[in-house]
Design a protein around this motif. Structure first.
Motif, PDB file in Angstrom:
ATOM      1  N   LEU A  53       7.902  -6.163   5.793  1.00 30.81           N
ATOM      2  CA  LEU A  53       9.046  -6.853   6.399  1.00 30.81           C
ATOM      3  C   LEU A  53       9.527  -6.182   7.675  1.00 30.81           C
ATOM      4  O   LEU A  53       9.899  -6.856   8.642  1.00 30.81           O
ATOM      5  CB  LEU A  53      10.198  -6.929   5.393  1.00 30.81           C
ATOM      6  CG  LEU A  53       9.996  -7.853   4.194  1.00 30.81           C
ATOM      7  CD1 LEU A  53      11.201  -7.799   3.276  1.00 30.81           C
ATOM      8  CD2 LEU A  53       9.744  -9.294   4.642  1.00 30.81           C
ATOM      9  N   PHE A  54       9.528  -4.838   7.695  1.00 34.44           N
ATOM     10  CA  PHE A  54      10.177  -4.118   8.788  1.00 34.44           C
ATOM     11  C   PHE A  54       9.207  -3.442   9.757  1.00 34.44           C
ATOM     12  O   PHE A  54       9.651  -2.923  10.780  1.00 34.44           O
ATOM     13  CB  PHE A  54      11.133  -3.067   8.223  1.00 34.44           C
ATOM     14  CG  PHE A  54      12.206  -3.643   7.354  1.00 34.44           C
ATOM     15  CD1 PHE A  54      13.186  -4.469   7.890  1.00 34.44           C
ATOM     16  CD2 PHE A  54      12.228  -3.385   5.999  1.00 34.44           C
ATOM     17  CE1 PHE A  54      14.168  -5.018   7.085  1.00 34.44           C
ATOM     18  CE2 PHE A  54      13.208  -3.926   5.187  1.00 34.44           C
ATOM     19  CZ  PHE A  54      14.188  -4.753   5.737  1.00 34.44           C
TER      20      PHE A  54
ATOM     21  N   VAL B 164       5.291  -0.963  -4.860  1.00 31.94           N
ATOM     22  CA  VAL B 164       5.610  -2.339  -4.482  1.00 31.94           C
ATOM     23  C   VAL B 164       6.828  -2.411  -3.561  1.00 31.94           C
ATOM     24  O   VAL B 164       6.768  -3.073  -2.500  1.00 31.94           O
ATOM     25  CB  VAL B 164       5.807  -3.205  -5.739  1.00 31.94           C
ATOM     26  CG1 VAL B 164       6.388  -4.573  -5.366  1.00 31.94           C
ATOM     27  CG2 VAL B 164       4.486  -3.392  -6.462  1.00 31.94           C
ATOM     28  N   PRO B 165       7.969  -1.778  -3.875  1.00 32.35           N
ATOM     29  CA  PRO B 165       9.109  -1.852  -2.946  1.00 32.35           C
ATOM     30  C   PRO B 165       8.789  -1.288  -1.561  1.00 32.35           C
ATOM     31  O   PRO B 165       9.188  -1.871  -0.548  1.00 32.35           O
ATOM     32  CB  PRO B 165      10.190  -1.015  -3.651  1.00 32.35           C
ATOM     33  CG  PRO B 165       9.811  -1.038  -5.087  1.00 32.35           C
ATOM     34  CD  PRO B 165       8.313  -1.043  -5.112  1.00 32.35           C
ATOM     35  N   LEU B 166       8.049  -0.169  -1.516  1.00 25.05           N
ATOM     36  CA  LEU B 166       7.674   0.406  -0.225  1.00 25.05           C
ATOM     37  C   LEU B 166       6.766  -0.539   0.542  1.00 25.05           C
ATOM     38  O   LEU B 166       6.913  -0.715   1.758  1.00 25.05           O
ATOM     39  CB  LEU B 166       6.986   1.750  -0.430  1.00 25.05           C
ATOM     40  CG  LEU B 166       6.480   2.460   0.838  1.00 25.05           C
ATOM     41  CD1 LEU B 166       7.627   2.738   1.782  1.00 25.05           C
ATOM     42  CD2 LEU B 166       5.760   3.750   0.472  1.00 25.05           C
TER      43      LEU B 166
ATOM     44  N   ALA C 128       1.677   4.218 -10.569  1.00 22.58           N
ATOM     45  CA  ALA C 128       1.881   4.332  -9.122  1.00 22.58           C
ATOM     46  C   ALA C 128       2.015   2.972  -8.446  1.00 22.58           C
ATOM     47  O   ALA C 128       2.828   2.803  -7.527  1.00 22.58           O
ATOM     48  CB  ALA C 128       0.735   5.117  -8.497  1.00 22.58           C
ATOM     49  N   LEU C 129       1.223   1.990  -8.890  1.00 19.83           N
ATOM     50  CA  LEU C 129       1.256   0.682  -8.231  1.00 19.83           C
ATOM     51  C   LEU C 129       2.633   0.027  -8.289  1.00 19.83           C
ATOM     52  O   LEU C 129       3.133  -0.440  -7.249  1.00 19.83           O
ATOM     53  CB  LEU C 129       0.190  -0.232  -8.842  1.00 19.83           C
ATOM     54  CG  LEU C 129      -1.253   0.063  -8.422  1.00 19.83           C
ATOM     55  CD1 LEU C 129      -2.210  -0.890  -9.114  1.00 19.83           C
ATOM     56  CD2 LEU C 129      -1.399  -0.056  -6.910  1.00 19.83           C
TER      57      LEU C 129
END
Length: 306
Positions: A49-50, A41-43, A36-37
């Motif tokens: 960032l956003f 990471v991308p999320l 899961a980790l």
């Protein structure tokens, strides 16, 4: 001389047991932490960032640029900002009420109807706004509310009015357009609570002599109250941030906070006051959600958000 050796019976038995354990291990929808980790990471990067960084930067700019913390005093002392806050809160409250009432009625109709075609029709009508762009929906309302539009034409033909009504660029137009957009959110927020209602309780209440209104008010409403409150909070928090609908359907007659923020940035180049006003808008939305979570719990709000 034979070179084949046999394994002891106890060793073979242990291996068979381990194989059985591997084959009979129950399936679980929960991913292991080591799997899961990396997937998160991308999320996590996207959220930082956003979402996280822009909010921190907005808060920082609101207290470091211009007059510093005085930007909030400048925003709240402005008549335009105060009027926009009042109009935004009032119209959003009306939209919340209409959307929750309409969404609850539709959800209850889906729950109790025995006709599959009616359920499909309601689901299609609810999901249709999700398939339409914001401009398309507002343009449709602009056609409906125009002086020569269908609404004025029908009222004139029935003799209810003598001249076309000015429906465009009014608070009514903004409320109708926003309600049409927010009704699906209210429906989807209330529907999980409505779906858990045991219809046998309704029958028992009617057998005991309760009216339909009394049954809904004393039996159904207490059961679905968490979903209704959560749906109302979600609709209100989203409605106060509307920009396109108030501009296209309300014009200057119905200024929302988002419109004032846009004018401060692109017309008056007053970014410090725009940042402070944005933080005020964010605080109102977060306060609404926090009070709702305190009242009905996080599970109800999460259920409303899907």
């Amino acid at each position: 001389m034979s070179l084949v050796t046999e394994r002891p019976d106890n060793v073979a038995g242990d291996e068979n047991k381990r194989g059985d354990r591997k084959r009979t291990r129950p399936w679980s929808s929960t991913l292991p932490l080591r799997t899961a980790l990396p997937m998160m990471v991308p999320l996590g990067i996207a959220l930082i960032l956003f979402v996280v960084y822009p909010l921190i930067r907005l808060l920082w700019d609101s207290v470091t640029t211009g007059n510093g913390p005085g930007n909030y005093a400048d925003a709240l002392s402005s008549g335009a900002v105060r009027r926009a806050i009042g109009v935004t809160l009032l119209d959003s409250a009306v939209v919340m009420l209409l959307a929750v009432v309409g969404g609850t009625a539709l959800a209850w109709a889906v729950r109790t109807s025995r006709h599959k075609w009616l359920k499909g029709l309601i689901w299609g009508a609810v999901l249709l706004p999700f398939w339409m762009g914001v401009v398309v929906k507002n343009y449709a309302f602009a056609l409906l509310l125009a002086r020569e539009g269908p609404i004025n034409s029908v009222l004139l033909d029935l003799g209810l009015i003598r001249q076309p009504l000015e429906l465009m660029y009014t608070p009514i137009a903004v409320v109708l357009g926003m309600t049409y957009t927010m009704l699906p959110y209210a429906f989807l927020a209330v529907f999980p609570s409505v779906g858990t209602v045991n219809l046998d309780l309704i029958n028992a209440s009617r057998v005991m002599g309760a009216s339909q209104r009394g049954t809904f008010a004393r039996v159904v409403l207490p059961l679905i109250r968490p979903g209704v409150i959560a749906g109302g909070a979600i609709v209100f928090a989203m409605a106060i941030g509307f920009y396109v609908t108030p501009v296209l359907l309300g014009g200057a007659q119905t200024p929302f906070i988002a419109s004032v923020i846009s004018d401060d940035i692109f017309r008056f180049f007053d970014y410090p006051r725009a940042a402070a006003t944005s933080v005020i808008l964010l605080v109102i939305a977060l306060t609404t959600l926090a009070v709702t979570i305190k009242a009905v719990g996080l599970r109800a709000v999460r259920g409303g958000l899907g």
